[in-house]
Design a protein around this motif. Structure first.
Motif, PDB file in Angstrom:
ATOM      1  N   VAL A  65       0.853  -1.185   0.000  1.00  0.00           N
ATOM      2  CA  VAL A  65       0.000   0.000   0.000  1.00  0.00           C
ATOM      3  C   VAL A  65       0.885   1.230   0.000  1.00  0.00           C
ATOM      4  N   SER A  66       0.620   2.169  -0.902  1.00  0.00           N
ATOM      5  CA  SER A  66       1.361   3.420  -0.825  1.00  0.00           C
ATOM      6  C   SER A  66       0.405   4.604  -0.797  1.00  0.00           C
ATOM      7  N   VAL A  67       0.793   5.576  -0.010  1.00  0.00           N
ATOM      8  CA  VAL A  67      -0.034   6.769   0.164  1.00  0.00           C
ATOM      9  C   VAL A  67       0.721   7.962  -0.402  1.00  0.00           C
ATOM     10  N   THR A  68       0.159   8.605  -1.391  1.00  0.00           N
ATOM     11  CA  THR A  68       0.758   9.819  -1.935  1.00  0.00           C
ATOM     12  C   THR A  68      -0.174  10.987  -1.639  1.00  0.00           C
ATOM     13  N   GLU A  69       0.196  12.150  -2.111  1.00  0.00           N
ATOM     14  CA  GLU A  69      -0.660  13.319  -1.923  1.00  0.00           C
ATOM     15  C   GLU A  69      -1.995  13.146  -2.620  1.00  0.00           C
ATOM     16  N   ASP A  70      -1.978  12.411  -3.727  1.00  0.00           N
ATOM     17  CA  ASP A  70      -3.162  12.335  -4.580  1.00  0.00           C
ATOM     18  C   ASP A  70      -4.013  11.082  -4.412  1.00  0.00           C
ATOM     19  N   TYR A  71      -3.400   9.983  -4.007  1.00  0.00           N
ATOM     20  CA  TYR A  71      -4.176   8.743  -3.918  1.00  0.00           C
ATOM     21  C   TYR A  71      -3.544   7.735  -2.964  1.00  0.00           C
ATOM     22  N   VAL A  72      -4.366   6.746  -2.608  1.00  0.00           N
ATOM     23  CA  VAL A  72      -3.860   5.569  -1.910  1.00  0.00           C
ATOM     24  C   VAL A  72      -3.871   4.441  -2.924  1.00  0.00           C
ATOM     25  N   GLU A  73      -2.735   3.789  -3.092  1.00  0.00           N
ATOM     26  CA  GLU A  73      -2.646   2.683  -4.049  1.00  0.00           C
ATOM     27  C   GLU A  73      -2.448   1.369  -3.312  1.00  0.00           C
TER      28      GLU A  73
END
Ligand SMILES: Nc1ncnc2c1ncn2[C@@H]1O[C@H](COP(=O)(O)OP(=O)(O)O)[C@@H](O)[C@H]1O
Ligand SMILES: [Mg+2]
Lengths: 141, 108
Positions: A65-73
């Motif tokens: 799981v990765s969390v960026t400014e724009d989305y969670v993937e």
């Protein structure tokens, strides 16, 4: 937050009692990050269904799981039997789950449809005999 | 209404009650976990007869206010302990699902 925050989980394919654990952990982490409850709910539902599928259909796998400014993937990878007919698998109510698994409350054939519904992007890569990788994204902006 | 309010009636008893002040805003009924996961709303009381450990993750992720086991269904000690640990309220009632729903409707 300029660099993505990442989490890695091993999903045990033998242990039904801990199924959903990775999703519960992710939910906790996203709460701590202060994401909006509705977004957390979307991620939780989508990931839980994918995690359960790895347990009941693929003998386990890994979740990234990765969390960026724009989305969670959410990327779910397994070395299970693969999905022969993805279009059929995506239909509400379609399930190959055994009676034993159904008696636990799984196997409603709603998992993949829920994943599609609660994510903003979903891609399934599956090779019969090799495994399945599912990528989902929930936009947070 | 809170989970605590339900327990003032002798119709319900607590199996695990880590968060008795949780608000109950609505009700969802179901035994198939993917349906509950996809359709229950946050702060719903979830009525079911399913009692295996997997209900805990579903309640936690769907963020329901409590699980109500109808028909006198109960859970084993390990599930009880896990529920406390994961802060999941579980109640049990001898009423059937229909009676439980009607009863809750009168309180909401
Ligand atoms: N990771 C996976 N590996 C192999 N088959 C899968 C996987 N995920 C889903 N499937 C197949 O797709 C079907 C539909 O999945 P889903 O909608 O989640 O329903 P259910 O899990 O209730 O059967 C499953 O019954 C199974 O045949
Ligand atoms: Mg499924």
């Amino acid at each position: 937050m300029s660099e993505a925050l990442t989490f890695h989980y091993v999903v045990d394919g033998q242990d039904f009692t801990s199924a959903g654990h990775a999703s519960v952990m992710v939910k906790k982490n996203l709460r701590q990050l202060g994401l909006p409850p509705e977004k957390i709910r979307q991620v939780s539902i989508a990931m839980y269904e994918g995690e359960i599928n790895m347990v009941i259909h693929a003998g386990g796998g890994v979740a990234d799981v990765s969390v960026t400014e724009d989305y969670v993937e959410i990327v779910l990878t397994d070395k299970g039997p693969g999905i022969k007919d993805i279009e059929q698998a995506m239909q509400e109510g379609f399930s190959t789950a055994t009676d034993n698994i159904r008696s636990l409350g799984f196997g409603a054939g709603m998992g993949l449809p829920n994943m599609k519904r609660y994510s903003d992007f979903m891609e399934i890569n599956s090779v019969v005999g090799e495994g399945t990788t599912i990528t989902m994204r929930v936009n947070i902006n | 209404m809170t989970v605590r309010d339900l327990l003032t009636s002798e119709k319900f008893s607590a199996i695990s009650l880590p968060d008795e002040s949780r608000e109950i805003k609505n009700v969802y009924i179901g035994d198939l976990l993917s349906w509950v996961m996809g359709r229950a709303k946050a702060d719903d009381a979830w009525i079911t007869i399913m009692s295996n450990v997997n209900i805990l993750a579903v309640a936690s992720l769907a963020d329901t206010s409590c699980i109500i086991l109808a028909e006198g269904v109960t859970v084993d000690e390990t599930i009880k302990a896990t529920a406390m640990d994961k802060e999941i309220n579980i109640l049990t009632t001898n009423m059937n699902i229909y009676e439980t729903a009607i009863y809750l409707n009168g309180l909401l």
